[in-house]
Scaffold this motif. Structure first.
Motif, PDB file in Angstrom:
ATOM      1  N   ALA A 101     -41.938 -85.614  41.008  1.00 60.07           N
ATOM      2  CA  ALA A 101     -41.730 -85.387  39.578  1.00 60.07           C
ATOM      3  C   ALA A 101     -40.728 -84.264  39.360  1.00 60.07           C
ATOM      4  CB  ALA A 101     -43.054 -85.046  38.909  1.00 60.07           C
ATOM      5  N   GLY A 102     -40.823 -83.209  40.165  1.00 61.38           N
ATOM      6  CA  GLY A 102     -39.882 -82.103  40.039  1.00 61.38           C
ATOM      7  C   GLY A 102     -38.460 -82.514  40.356  1.00 61.38           C
ATOM      8  N   LEU A 103     -38.280 -83.324  41.381  1.00 59.82           N
ATOM      9  CA  LEU A 103     -36.937 -83.788  41.743  1.00 59.82           C
ATOM     10  C   LEU A 103     -36.374 -84.722  40.681  1.00 59.82           C
ATOM     11  CD1 LEU A 103     -37.581 -84.313  45.549  1.00 59.82           C
ATOM     12  CD2 LEU A 103     -35.954 -82.687  44.549  1.00 59.82           C
ATOM     13  N   ASP A 104     -37.246 -85.513  40.057  1.00 61.00           N
ATOM     14  CA  ASP A 104     -36.785 -86.396  38.980  1.00 61.00           C
ATOM     15  C   ASP A 104     -36.322 -85.594  37.767  1.00 61.00           C
ATOM     16  OD1 ASP A 104     -37.300 -88.623  40.502  1.00 61.00           O
ATOM     17  OD2 ASP A 104     -39.268 -89.010  39.602  1.00 61.00           O
ATOM     18  N   LEU A 105     -37.020 -84.459  37.505  1.00 63.16           N
ATOM     19  CA  LEU A 105     -36.685 -83.654  36.337  1.00 63.16           C
ATOM     20  C   LEU A 105     -35.507 -82.724  36.576  1.00 63.16           C
ATOM     21  CD1 LEU A 105     -40.269 -82.641  35.111  1.00 63.16           C
ATOM     22  CD2 LEU A 105     -38.691 -84.227  33.997  1.00 63.16           C
ATOM     23  N   ALA A 106     -35.256 -82.414  37.861  1.00 60.48           N
ATOM     24  CA  ALA A 106     -34.207 -81.451  38.179  1.00 60.48           C
ATOM     25  C   ALA A 106     -32.841 -81.990  37.754  1.00 60.48           C
ATOM     26  CB  ALA A 106     -34.215 -81.140  39.671  1.00 60.48           C
ATOM     27  N   ALA A 107     -32.155 -81.269  36.917  1.00 62.44           N
ATOM     28  CA  ALA A 107     -30.818 -81.667  36.445  1.00 62.44           C
ATOM     29  C   ALA A 107     -29.782 -81.387  37.530  1.00 62.44           C
ATOM     30  CB  ALA A 107     -30.472 -80.901  35.170  1.00 62.44           C
ATOM     31  N   PRO A 108     -28.617 -82.011  37.423  1.00 66.04           N
ATOM     32  CA  PRO A 108     -27.576 -81.774  38.439  1.00 66.04           C
ATOM     33  C   PRO A 108     -27.231 -80.298  38.609  1.00 66.04           C
ATOM     34  CG  PRO A 108     -26.993 -83.643  37.056  1.00 66.04           C
ATOM     35  CD  PRO A 108     -28.200 -83.022  36.431  1.00 66.04           C
ATOM     36  N   HIS A 109     -27.339 -79.511  37.525  1.00 66.10           N
ATOM     37  CA  HIS A 109     -26.978 -78.096  37.609  1.00 66.10           C
ATOM     38  C   HIS A 109     -28.147 -77.222  38.062  1.00 66.10           C
ATOM     39  CE1 HIS A 109     -28.601 -78.739  33.532  1.00 66.10           C
ATOM     40  NE2 HIS A 109     -29.108 -77.534  33.669  1.00 66.10           N
ATOM     41  N   THR A 110     -29.301 -77.847  38.387  1.00 65.35           N
ATOM     42  CA  THR A 110     -30.449 -77.073  38.856  1.00 65.35           C
ATOM     43  C   THR A 110     -30.094 -76.304  40.122  1.00 65.35           C
ATOM     44  OG1 THR A 110     -31.979 -78.698  37.925  1.00 65.35           O
ATOM     45  CG2 THR A 110     -32.858 -77.222  39.614  1.00 65.35           C
ATOM     46  N   ASP A 111     -30.621 -75.109  40.213  1.00 62.09           N
ATOM     47  CA  ASP A 111     -30.376 -74.273  41.389  1.00 62.09           C
ATOM     48  C   ASP A 111     -30.651 -75.066  42.667  1.00 62.09           C
ATOM     49  OD1 ASP A 111     -30.202 -72.285  43.280  1.00 62.09           O
ATOM     50  OD2 ASP A 111     -32.124 -71.372  42.777  1.00 62.09           O
ATOM     51  N   PRO A 112     -29.691 -75.155  43.589  1.00 62.64           N
ATOM     52  CA  PRO A 112     -29.909 -75.921  44.827  1.00 62.64           C
ATOM     53  C   PRO A 112     -31.125 -75.444  45.629  1.00 62.64           C
ATOM     54  CG  PRO A 112     -27.576 -75.406  44.570  1.00 62.64           C
ATOM     55  CD  PRO A 112     -28.296 -74.653  43.500  1.00 62.64           C
ATOM     56  N   LEU A 113     -31.424 -74.148  45.564  1.00 66.08           N
ATOM     57  CA  LEU A 113     -32.579 -73.652  46.315  1.00 66.08           C
ATOM     58  C   LEU A 113     -33.889 -74.220  45.760  1.00 66.08           C
ATOM     59  CD1 LEU A 113     -31.765 -69.923  47.128  1.00 66.08           C
ATOM     60  CD2 LEU A 113     -31.513 -71.955  48.556  1.00 66.08           C
ATOM     61  N   THR A 114     -33.923 -74.467  44.468  1.00 68.12           N
ATOM     62  CA  THR A 114     -35.118 -75.104  43.899  1.00 68.12           C
ATOM     63  C   THR A 114     -35.287 -76.508  44.469  1.00 68.12           C
ATOM     64  OG1 THR A 114     -34.965 -73.832  41.849  1.00 68.12           O
ATOM     65  CG2 THR A 114     -36.198 -75.905  41.767  1.00 68.12           C
ATOM     66  N   ARG A 115     -34.179 -77.227  44.557  1.00 68.72           N
ATOM     67  CA  ARG A 115     -34.241 -78.566  45.141  1.00 68.72           C
ATOM     68  C   ARG A 115     -34.621 -78.482  46.632  1.00 68.72           C
ATOM     69  NH1 ARG A 115     -32.296 -82.660  42.145  1.00 68.72           N
ATOM     70  NH2 ARG A 115     -31.920 -83.902  44.024  1.00 68.72           N
ATOM     71  N   VAL A 116     -34.118 -77.473  47.321  1.00 72.81           N
ATOM     72  CA  VAL A 116     -34.489 -77.301  48.732  1.00 72.81           C
ATOM     73  C   VAL A 116     -35.995 -77.111  48.870  1.00 72.81           C
ATOM     74  CG1 VAL A 116     -34.315 -75.750  50.720  1.00 72.81           C
ATOM     75  CG2 VAL A 116     -32.256 -76.402  49.469  1.00 72.81           C
ATOM     76  N   ARG A 117     -36.570 -76.271  48.024  1.00 75.09           N
ATOM     77  CA  ARG A 117     -38.018 -76.007  48.119  1.00 75.09           C
ATOM     78  C   ARG A 117     -38.830 -77.252  47.787  1.00 75.09           C
ATOM     79  NH1 ARG A 117     -39.123 -70.183  45.326  1.00 75.09           N
ATOM     80  NH2 ARG A 117     -41.235 -70.656  46.095  1.00 75.09           N
ATOM     81  N   LEU A 118     -38.369 -78.016  46.788  1.00 72.07           N
ATOM     82  CA  LEU A 118     -39.069 -79.261  46.460  1.00 72.07           C
ATOM     83  C   LEU A 118     -38.974 -80.261  47.609  1.00 72.07           C
ATOM     84  CD1 LEU A 118     -37.921 -79.629  42.752  1.00 72.07           C
ATOM     85  CD2 LEU A 118     -40.292 -79.329  43.516  1.00 72.07           C
ATOM     86  N   LEU A 119     -37.798 -80.399  48.180  1.00 69.51           N
ATOM     87  CA  LEU A 119     -37.599 -81.371  49.266  1.00 69.51           C
ATOM     88  C   LEU A 119     -38.400 -80.997  50.506  1.00 69.51           C
ATOM     89  CD1 LEU A 119     -33.768 -81.920  48.816  1.00 69.51           C
ATOM     90  CD2 LEU A 119     -35.504 -83.729  48.688  1.00 69.51           C
ATOM     91  N   ARG A 120     -38.437 -79.713  50.849  1.00 71.87           N
ATOM     92  CA  ARG A 120     -39.155 -79.334  52.055  1.00 71.87           C
ATOM     93  C   ARG A 120     -40.669 -79.498  51.868  1.00 71.87           C
ATOM     94  NH1 ARG A 120     -38.524 -72.683  52.351  1.00 71.87           N
ATOM     95  NH2 ARG A 120     -39.973 -72.213  50.629  1.00 71.87           N
ATOM     96  N   SER A 121     -41.162 -79.236  50.641  1.00 72.27           N
ATOM     97  CA  SER A 121     -42.591 -79.460  50.391  1.00 72.27           C
ATOM     98  C   SER A 121     -42.925 -80.938  50.453  1.00 72.27           C
ATOM     99  CB  SER A 121     -42.993 -78.885  49.023  1.00 72.27           C
ATOM    100  OG  SER A 121     -42.962 -77.483  49.037  1.00 72.27           O
ATOM    101  N   ARG A 122     -42.053 -81.768  49.858  1.00 71.05           N
ATOM    102  CA  ARG A 122     -42.330 -83.213  49.897  1.00 71.05           C
ATOM    103  C   ARG A 122     -42.258 -83.735  51.326  1.00 71.05           C
ATOM    104  NH1 ARG A 122     -39.123 -87.575  46.241  1.00 71.05           N
ATOM    105  NH2 ARG A 122     -37.492 -87.248  47.812  1.00 71.05           N
ATOM    106  N   SER A 123     -41.355 -83.212  52.113  1.00 64.67           N
ATOM    107  CA  SER A 123     -41.273 -83.651  53.508  1.00 64.67           C
ATOM    108  C   SER A 123     -42.570 -83.347  54.245  1.00 64.67           C
ATOM    109  CB  SER A 123     -40.097 -82.971  54.211  1.00 64.67           C
ATOM    110  OG  SER A 123     -40.377 -81.624  54.522  1.00 64.67           O
ATOM    111  N   SER A 124     -43.186 -82.205  53.934  1.00 61.04           N
ATOM    112  CA  SER A 124     -44.465 -81.856  54.553  1.00 61.04           C
ATOM    113  C   SER A 124     -45.547 -82.855  54.152  1.00 61.04           C
ATOM    114  CB  SER A 124     -44.867 -80.438  54.138  1.00 61.04           C
ATOM    115  OG  SER A 124     -46.151 -80.112  54.631  1.00 61.04           O
ATOM    116  N   GLY A 125     -45.573 -83.209  52.851  1.00 63.30           N
ATOM    117  CA  GLY A 125     -46.548 -84.195  52.402  1.00 63.30           C
ATOM    118  C   GLY A 125     -46.362 -85.533  53.085  1.00 63.30           C
ATOM    119  N   TYR A 126     -45.123 -85.980  53.199  1.00 58.23           N
ATOM    120  CA  TYR A 126     -44.854 -87.238  53.896  1.00 58.23           C
ATOM    121  C   TYR A 126     -45.265 -87.159  55.366  1.00 58.23           C
ATOM    122  CZ  TYR A 126     -42.065 -89.292  50.084  1.00 58.23           C
ATOM    123  OH  TYR A 126     -41.652 -89.840  48.891  1.00 58.23           O
ATOM    124  N   ALA A 127     -44.935 -86.055  56.021  1.00 55.63           N
ATOM    125  CA  ALA A 127     -45.235 -85.918  57.448  1.00 55.63           C
ATOM    126  C   ALA A 127     -46.728 -85.993  57.710  1.00 55.63           C
ATOM    127  CB  ALA A 127     -44.664 -84.608  57.981  1.00 55.63           C
TER     128      ALA A 127
END
Length: 892
Positions: free
Chosen positions: A407-433
């Motif tokens: 949900a966070g990645l869907d809401l994140a706009a293109p100008h969203t801080d890249p580090l925010t996207r990094v934190r979302l992606l790494r957390s989701r990767s943990s959930g998938y793993a």
């Protein structure tokens, strides 16, 4: 009028207090409690059963009355509310009790009714039994009437009540004055719940299943029963390799939703709103409830066990120290949430949003608040979604982690801080793993690396994120791809990236963190020569433990245990056990790992008393321990049972541990648990099962279990010994040579002992095998003495004593030292020839041969002394022996 009696047929009944449950529910009632209540009713004494909703008071009352009536068929019996049990008659709203009309009974009428019933008693007729379900549903006149009749002993009242009702008049006075016997019915504790689940499911259950069931239901038997029925029907709770496992998240079933619907309909508006808000919010402060005008019912709901106060340790702290409440049983809260219409959800959300409610006061509340906000279409900031996702990641709620990060990645706009996207992606990767979806986890980590490359941040912040991503990629490669080389390569790639920015001091520090992480991967990968010395030095460097280095502790402790360096291990334990709580904030499984490797160290050193204490700590803390591997509990129980010579128990526990792997392999302990189960099977005489397990072990990816490959080789060597392998001596010497090349001194010492014993069995010791054999034995003993001096544990000394006794040719001395091995957890094969003994006979014979009395054997195996003696008598008859001394001589 009696409120709560059966409604007219035209009205639906949502709360059937007598349910058509499977017979397994009868096991929910403790036998001694049932006998106590039934006996009280038979004596003509009234009983008040007090307990929280769902703990089984209704079933207990109904069963006790049925049993009492079966013993005394002359009594009349009635039920107020619910369906009648056999022998009972339902009292309708205008029904009669023993011919006396109850409708609108006044105080004077109560006396007349009592007099009429007393006249019946004087004529020899016993007082009728009146069973009342849920006293809180009675109106005051009816309660007063029944209380008066019970006080006069004109009726035998058997009633169920919540704690908040039992403290009110007239019930409080009745039990305080001894007119009614009060029986408090508690929810199942974790041990009782595990036993009940085994009976309900008809087979052994995993500790993880039992723990999760307790967390969701808090031991309320009705909730447990409905949970099991629905999860089995859905296929999420399933039998694997003979044991029950549970994969996936629980959801309330239709039966539970129907019951909950009816229960909520019976509540007054304020209480219902309060429970709905608490279910939707997850946690809510008492100040916010007061602002909503919902504070009054809280005390009663806390007393009845429907709500509970959130412990301070689970709150965020800060300046707001207002008590926070939540539903006691999360499964019940989930059922309430599903029943709330969307419009009502939105209304509650809007109302609570106007109060001082702080959703971040407790982690669970934040997750639920964000979920509620999304459901209501209310805007949620990406930062709050990210925070909620990280909380769920820490708590091990992997499905919520994936849902919230997506949900966070869907809401994140293109100008969203890249580090925010990094934190979302790494957390989701943990959930998938953790859900076993490695491909999606890898894609998220690759995307996170690209986002990090485009981020405009300083070197220090960039380095911190780069190291964290490298750590996650390395773990994914080790566990999912089963590649130590790929894991190390991921660390080396990150180090190369950092090398280009090394001028920043923070980057230098992060490179040191990467060096530690590289050692972690080598340790879990079983690269002992490359790992153990450097990692040990790193942990002992400096004045105290360092939280950043804590991930090194577990692979180092496993390596030191196999190397027999127990003193060094104790030094590391002293440094890092004191910071385990701080480490747990970063590594949630830190405490579980600490207890796990401590237990392994104790078993390997022969300190069985301490191992049993640690096992008790693991079992006591089961629901509060977050584990990297869900098999820890069963491995611990199985290893201690094997060390005690309780092979049947060991086999059962280890089988449950191994039954999870086909459904979801967590990647840590499977290699070790398979080896130990094979040993237990061989020890009880099931050679075919042992072979099958060894074949399965060879096909199983080792992953982190490589860190214990020395112990696995030793266990497989002992499995070969119990299976009477012809090449046992060669296998032992091969194992010793392998261990010597890797510095695994404890493994080498034990393997040399097995080689010497194998030579003894073929008659090659004490000169009988020629000069070559004698020279081999002498060299093995010299090396074994050196190793024992270096190791210094009581088990190492016991092993050396036995080897020297074997080499001396003194059979009596060898027999004595062989029996002593059992006191340090080593049980060797008890016969070199095939004898037709059952598994239990083999187990008892081995313990008896080790010098244990029948009483001690009975306590260890949970049998009676008579049963032990009976088994021993059959063993003596089959072997043609007449005493324990002959048995010890024959087996050793």
């Amino acid at each position: 009028m009696i409120h709560g009696a059966l409604p007219p047929p035209s009205l639906p009944s949502f709360v059937p207090t007598q349910r058509a449950m499977p017979s397994a529910e009868s096991r929910a009632v403790r036998t001694e409690l049932l006998e106590q209540v039934a006996g009280t009713v038979r004596r003509g004494q009234s009983v008040l059963l007090v307990g929280a909703p769902g703990v089984g008071t209704t079933f207990l009352a109904r069963t006790a009355v049925t049993q009492a009536l079966a013993a005394d068929g002359s009594r009349d019996a009635f039920v107020v509310q619910g369906s009648p049990a056999p022998g009972e008659v339902s009292l309708a709203p205008r029904g009669a009790l023993a011919g006396v009309d109850l409708a609108g009974a006044s105080d004077q009428a109560a006396r007349e009714i009592a007099d009429a019933l007393a006249t019946r008693g004087a004529s020899g007729e016993p007082a009728p039994v009146v069973r009342v379900e849920d006293l809180h549903l009675l109106d005051q006149p009816t309660a007063a009437l029944l209380g008066s009749l019970a006080r006069r002993r004109a009726i035998v009242l058997v009633s169920t009540a919540r704690p908040s009702t039992a403290r009110l008049s007239p019930w409080r006075e009745l039990w305080k004055d001894g007119c009614v016997e009060r029986v408090d019915v508690q929810p199942f504790d974790r041990t009782e719940l595990a036993d009940f689940l085994g009976q309900e499911l008809g087979g052994p259950v995993s500790a993880d299943l039992a723990m999760r069931a307790w967390q969701l239901t808090r031991g309320a038997v009705y909730l447990v029963h409905e949970l099991v029925a629905h999860e089995v029907a859905s296929g999420r709770m399933t039998r694997s390799a003979g044991a029950w496992q549970w994969i996936g998240s629980a959801r309330p079933g239709p039966r539970l939703l129907d019951i909950t619907h009816g229960s909520m309909d019976r509540l007054d508006r304020t209480t219902r709103r309060l429970l709905e808000v608490a279910a939707l919010a997850g946690t809510v402060g008492l100040d916010a409830l007061d602002e909503l005008g919902l504070g009054e019912p809280v005390a009663g709901l806390l007393l009845d066990g429907i709500l509970e106060l959130v412990p301070e340790s689970e709150t965020a702290g800060g300046s707001r120290m207002v008590p926070t409440v939540r539903w006691t049983a999360p499964l019940a809260a989930a059922a309430v949430r599903e029943l709330i219409p969307w419009a009502q959800r939105q209304s509650h959300f809007t109302a609570l949003g106007r109060t001082s409610h702080d959703p971040e006061q407790a982690g669970e509340g934040l997750i639920q608040w964000v979920t509620w906000s999304l459901e209501c279409g209310s805007p949620v900031s990406v930062d709050r979604l990210r925070t909620a996702a990280e909380v769920s990641e820490y708590r091990g709620d992997h499905e919520s982690t994936v849902r919230l990060t997506s949900a966070g990645l869907d809401l994140a706009a293109p100008h969203t801080d890249p580090l925010t996207r990094v934190r979302l992606l790494r957390s989701r990767s943990s959930g998938y793993a953790f859900q076993g979806v490695a491909d999606l986890a890898r894609l998220d980590l690759e995307a996170a690396l690209l986002e990090l490359a485009s981020a405009s941040v300083d070197d220090a912040e960039w380095a911190e994120y780069r190291v964290d991503l490298a750590r996650r990629i390395a773990n994914l490669e080790l566990v999912s791809a089963d590649s130590v080389d790929a894991a190390v390569a991921a660390i080396d790639a990150a180090d190369a990236d950092l090398a280009g920015r090394e001028q920043a001091p923070a980057v230098v520090a992060e490179r040191k963190a990467l060096a530690a992480e590289r050692l972690v991967m080598l340790g879990y990968g079983g690269r002992f020569p490359e790992h153990l010395g450097a990692a040990t030095e790193m942990l002992l460097d400096g004045p105290s433990g360092d939280v950043d280095r804590y991930p090194l502790v577990t692979p180092v402790m496993l390596g030191l245990g196999q190397a027999g360096e127990f003193e060094v291990a104790r030094s590391i334990d002293a440094r890092y056990s004191r910071i385990v709580d701080a480490a747990a904030r970063e590594y949630p499984w830190a405490r579980a790992e600490l207890l796990g490797w401590r237990l392994l160290q104790c078993v390997w050193a022969g300190d069985l008393a301490s191992a049993r204490v640690l096992l008790a700590q693991i079992q006591a803390a089961a629901s509060g321990l977050q584990r990297m591997d869900r098999c820890l509990d069963h491995l611990a129980e199985g290893m201690v049972a094997a060390a005690d010579g309780r092979w049947s128990v060991a086999r059962s526990e280890l089988r449950v541990a191994n039954s999870r792997a086909p459904l979801r392999d967590d990647g840590s302990l499977t290699g070790l648990t398979l080896a130990y189960e094979a040993l237990a099977c061989a020890a009880v005489g099931d050679a075919a099962a042992a072979r099958d397990l060894i074949d399965r072990l060879r096909r199983t990816p080792m992953r982190r279990a490589r860190s214990m490959q020395g112990e696995i080789r030793l266990v497989l060597l002992d499995t070969a010994a119990w299976s009477h392998a012809d090449d046992l001596e060669q296998l032992a010497m091969t194992t010793a040579s392998w261990a010597a090349g890797r510095g695994m001194r404890r493994i080498e010492a034990e393997a040399l002992h097995r080689a010497i014993r194998a030579r003894s069995q073929r008659g090659a010791l004490a000169g009988a095998g020629g000069a070559a054999d004698a020279a081999l034995t002498d060299r093995a003993l010299v090396r074994l003495r050196e190793l024992t001096t270096a190791i210094g544990s009581i088990r190492a000394r016991a092993v050396l004593d036995h080897a020297e006794a074997l080499a001396s040719g003194d059979d009596a001395l060898a027999q004595a030292h062989g029996a002593a091995l059992g006191t340090v957890g080593l049980w060797l094969p008890t016969m070199s020839q095939r004898v037709d003994l059952t598994r239990r006979e083999r187990e008892i014979a081995a313990l008896a041969a080790a010098g244990l009395s029948s009483k001690v054997i009975a306590e260890r195996l949970f049998l009676s002394v008579r049963t032990v003696d009976s088994h021993l008598a059959r063993v003596f008859a089959k072997l043609g022996l007449h005493s324990r001394a002959e048995l010890a001589q024959h087996l050793h």
